[in-house]
Motif scaffolding. Structure first.
Motif, mmCIF file in Angstrom:
data_model
loop_
_atom_site.group_PDB
_atom_site.id
_atom_site.type_symbol
_atom_site.label_atom_id
_atom_site.label_comp_id
_atom_site.label_asym_id
_atom_site.label_seq_id
_atom_site.Cartn_x
_atom_site.Cartn_y
_atom_site.Cartn_z
ATOM 1 N N ILE A 184 1.942 7.652 -22.290
ATOM 2 C CA ILE A 184 1.484 9.045 -22.372
ATOM 3 C C ILE A 184 0.977 9.387 -23.772
ATOM 4 O O ILE A 184 -0.052 10.049 -23.934
ATOM 5 N N ILE A 300 9.920 8.165 -15.704
ATOM 6 C CA ILE A 300 9.093 9.191 -16.331
ATOM 7 C C ILE A 300 9.664 9.519 -17.695
ATOM 8 O O ILE A 300 10.858 9.783 -17.819
ATOM 9 N N ALA A 301 8.789 9.474 -18.686
ATOM 10 C CA ALA A 301 9.194 9.790 -20.055
ATOM 11 C C ALA A 301 10.467 9.046 -20.443
ATOM 12 O O ALA A 301 11.362 9.582 -21.069
ATOM 13 N N HIS A 333 -5.136 12.610 -11.007
ATOM 14 C CA HIS A 333 -3.837 12.888 -11.595
ATOM 15 C C HIS A 333 -3.575 11.931 -12.738
ATOM 16 O O HIS A 333 -3.780 10.742 -12.610
ATOM 17 N N ARG A 334 -3.132 12.452 -13.863
ATOM 18 C CA ARG A 334 -2.887 11.577 -15.001
ATOM 19 C C ARG A 334 -1.620 10.762 -14.815
ATOM 20 O O ARG A 334 -1.375 9.824 -15.568
ATOM 21 N N TYR A 336 1.726 11.432 -15.009
ATOM 22 C CA TYR A 336 2.936 11.538 -15.805
ATOM 23 C C TYR A 336 3.957 12.473 -15.185
ATOM 24 O O TYR A 336 5.007 12.702 -15.746
ATOM 25 N N ARG A 337 3.590 13.049 -14.059
ATOM 26 C CA ARG A 337 4.525 13.927 -13.370
ATOM 27 C C ARG A 337 4.602 13.523 -11.910
ATOM 28 O O ARG A 337 3.658 12.978 -11.358
ATOM 29 N N VAL A 363 12.242 16.601 -16.412
ATOM 30 C CA VAL A 363 11.040 15.752 -16.331
ATOM 31 C C VAL A 363 10.739 15.316 -14.899
ATOM 32 O O VAL A 363 9.633 14.879 -14.611
#
Lengths: 399, 88
Positions: A184, A300-301, A333-334, A336-337, A363
Motif C-alpha cells: 500500500i 490487510i495492513a 478496486h485498489r 486494500y479493503r 481494518v
C-alpha cells in the motif's frame, strides 16, 4: 550496557518508540537486562490498557515525546542466552483481540542471519535502509531492527508515511539504498509521482504484491523488488522477485513438509513447528507455489483475519437477511479493503457499519458495503466467490 | 451544509468518494469534527488514499513531518486551509 543498568526491575517492557534508533537502543538494553520487549500492534489507549492488564509488571518506554539522541556508546556485544524471551509480537485477528507470539532470542538472531543470507548479497557493500513499517510489527522488527544488528544494513531512524516523506527519507541516506515497505505504501509512492534518488532494492511484505505493481515499481525506480512471504509465527520464510518469478524460494534454514492439515514449517531456530495459513504446492527442494489462502484468511495492513468469522459477524446482525464479506479483485478496486454485498431491506448501510464497528477490528470493516436484493447463490445454497466478484464489479461499474 | 465553505464542500465530496464512505453524506461532515479515530473514524490506509486523492486533485504533496500537516489532517476545516495555502 549503561542503559541496561538503569532500567526498572521488571520482566517486561512495552517499547513504543517510533524513532527506530531509540527503539533499537531500548530493545538492546532490555535484552542485556534480561527483559522481554512487548511490541504493541498500535498506540491506541485501549491496546495499551489491555497489554498492561495482561503483563502487570510491564513498564513503558517511548510514550512521551522523544528526545533526539546521537549514537553514543560502543561496547562489546554481550552474549544473550539462546532461550531468553526476547520479544512478544501481537497478531490481532478479525475481532481485534491480540494473540501473543513469543520470540526467543535464538529465533530472532538466527532468523536474522538466515534472512541476511536470503535477502542480501554476501559481498555487497553496506545497504542504507529506510523503512515505512513500524518496528513494533514483526516485519518491521525482522528487517529494520534485526538485520541492522546482524548484517551489513544501516537503518534510518525515520518511519516515513506519505510519498513525499518516503522520498525525503531515502534522499537523506547515502547510496546504496534499500526501501523496506508494504504494497500500500509502495502503490501510493508510485502513484504520487514523486521522484527520488536511486533505490537499489525494495523489499515488501504484509499484503499481496501484484505482479503489475512489481513491474511498475521496477521500471519507474530502476530497482529490484523482492516480495517477502512469511507470517508472525514463522517470521520471514521465502522470497521472490514478483516481476518475473512465479515461485517462492525459501531459505535452507527451513524445512517444509506436506501434511494432512497443510504445510508444516520446521526450523532449528523456531521453538515449535508452524502450520502455514496458506495453501502452497511444494515444487522443488527449496521452492513452492502459492495456491491461495487457507480456508478464508485475509491479510490487510499486516493483520490477518478470518473471512468466515467476519461473515458470521455480518450475518448475525439483526435485519441482515444474507450477506458476504470478501476481498475484491476487480480492476476498479485498489484492493486494500474488504467489501460486502448485503441483503438487508430494512437497514441502511450506516446501520450495518455501526453494528460491525463494535465487533470487528477496524481494518477489516468492509468498504464499500453494497445493498443487493439477493446474493448469487447456487441451487445448493453455495456461494461461489467468482459470482460474488462479478456481481460486485457490475454494481461498481453502474455507479 | 453545516457551515462548510464552497472549497470545504468540494473537499468533503472528494473525501467521501476517494474513501468509499458511503454512509457519510459530504454535506453533513462537520467542518470542525475530527477526521481520524473518533469523528469520521478514518485510519492510516485512509490517510494514504486521501493524500493521493489530494495530490491528484490539487497537485500538492503532503508530508507527515511537517507540523502544520499533523494539524491539517485534524478536521475538514484545517485540511482545507492547508490545501488553500499550499496549492498554487
Amino acid at each position: 550496557m549503561a542503559l541496561a543498568s538503569l532500567l526498572p526491575d521488571s520482566q517486561y517492557v512495552i517499547n513504543l518508540h517510533a524513532d527506530r534508533y531509540l527503539y533499537l537502543r531500548a530493545f538492546c538494553a532490555a535484552l542485556v537486562a534480561g527483559q522481554c520487549t512487548l511490541m504493541p500492534p498500535n498506540r491506541q489507549p485501549y491496546t495499551l490498557e489491555q497489554l498492561r492488564a495482561a503483563y502487570d509488571d510491564a513498564y513503558t518506554v517511548g510514550e512521551a515525546g522523544e528526545e533526539a539522541v546521537q549514537p553514543d556508546f560502543r561496547a562489546e556485544v554481550p552474549d544473550i542466552p539462546d532461550l531468553q524471551r526476547a520479544a512478544i509480537a501481537f497478531t490481532s485477528g478479525s475481532t481485534g483481540a491480540p494473540t501473543p507470539n513469543l520470540k526467543y532470542w535464538q529465533t530472532l538472531r538466527d532468523g536474522a542471519l538466515s534472512n541476511a543470507q536470503m535477502l542480501l548479497n554476501e559481498d555487497s557493500e553496506q545497504l542504507n535502509a529506510v523503512a515505512t513499517v513500524p518496528p513494533q510489527h514483526m516485519w518491521g522488527m525482522e528487517t529494520s531492527i534485526m538485520l541492522p544488528l546482524f548484517a551489513k544494513v544501516a537503518i534510518s531512524n525515520l518511519t516515513p508515511f506519505y510519498p513525499q516523506d518516503i522520498s525525503d527519507a531515502l534522499q537523506s541516506v547515502p547510496e546504496p539504498r534499500m526501501l523496506i515497505s508494504s504494497p500500500i505504501h509502495l502503490d501510493a509512492f508510485l502513484t504520487s509521482g514523486v521522484t527520488t534518488g536511486r533505490i537499489d532494492k525494495i523489499i515488501t511484505a504484509t499484503a499481496p504484491l501484484s505482479k503489475q505493481l512489481a513491474l511498475d515499481l521496477e521500471a519507474h525506480f530502476d530497482t529490484l523488488v523482492q516480495d517477502i512471504f512469511g507470517c508472525s509465527e514463522s517470521g520471514i520464510l521465502a522470497t521472490r522477485r514478483t516481476a518475473i518469478d512465479e515461485e517462492w524460494t525459501y531459505s535452507t534454514t527451513f524445512e517444509l513438509t506436506m501434511g494432512q492439515g497443510g504445510v508444516k514449517i520446521s526450523a532449528a531456530h523456531l521453538s515449535e513447528d508452524v502450520m502455514l495459513p496458506d495453501i502452497v504446492e511444494l515444487t522443488g527442494p527449496n521452492s513452492f507455489r502459492w495456491m491461495g489462502r487457507q480456508q478464508d484468511v485475509v491479510n490487510i495492513a499486516g493483520k490477518r483475519g478470518s473471512l468466515a468469522e467476519l461473515n458470521f459477524r455480518l450475518q448475525e446482525i439483526p435485519g441482515v437477511v444474507d450477506g458476504v464479506i470478501f476481498a475484491p479483485t476487480g480492476e476498479q478496486h485498489r484492493g486494500y479493503r474488504l467489501a460486502a454485498l448485503v441483503v438487508a431491506p430494512d437497514l441502511d448501510v450506516s446501520d450495518i457499519l455501526d453494528a460491525l464497528k463494535h465487533k470487528v477490528e477496524p481494518v477489516f470493516l468492509p468498504r464499500p458495503i453494497l445493498r443487493v436484493p439477493n446474493l448469487p447463490r447456487q441451487g445448493t445454497g453455495k456461494l461461489a466467490i467468482k459470482a460474488v466478484q462479478e456481481m460486485f464489479a457490475k454494481l461498481r461499474d453502474a455507479t | 451544509m453545516p457551515g462548510q465553505s464552497e472549497n470545504e464542500n468540494a473537499l468533503a465530496k472528494l473525501l467521501v468518494e476517494a474513501l468509499n464512505l458511503e454512509d457519510v453524506a459530504p454535506d453533513e461532515i462537520e467542518p470542525d469534527d475530527p477526521l481520524f479515530n473518533e469523528g469520521l473514524g478514518l485510519d492510516s490506509i485512509d490517510a494514504l488514499e486521501l493524500a493521493l486523492a489530494i495530490t491528484q486533485k490539487y497537485s500538492i504533496q503532503l508530508k507527515a513531518d511537517d507540523e502544520n500537516m499533523q494539524h491539517a489532517f485534524g478536521t475538514l476545516r484545517t485540511l482545507n486551509a492547508y490545501i488553500e495555502e499550499h496549492s498554487v
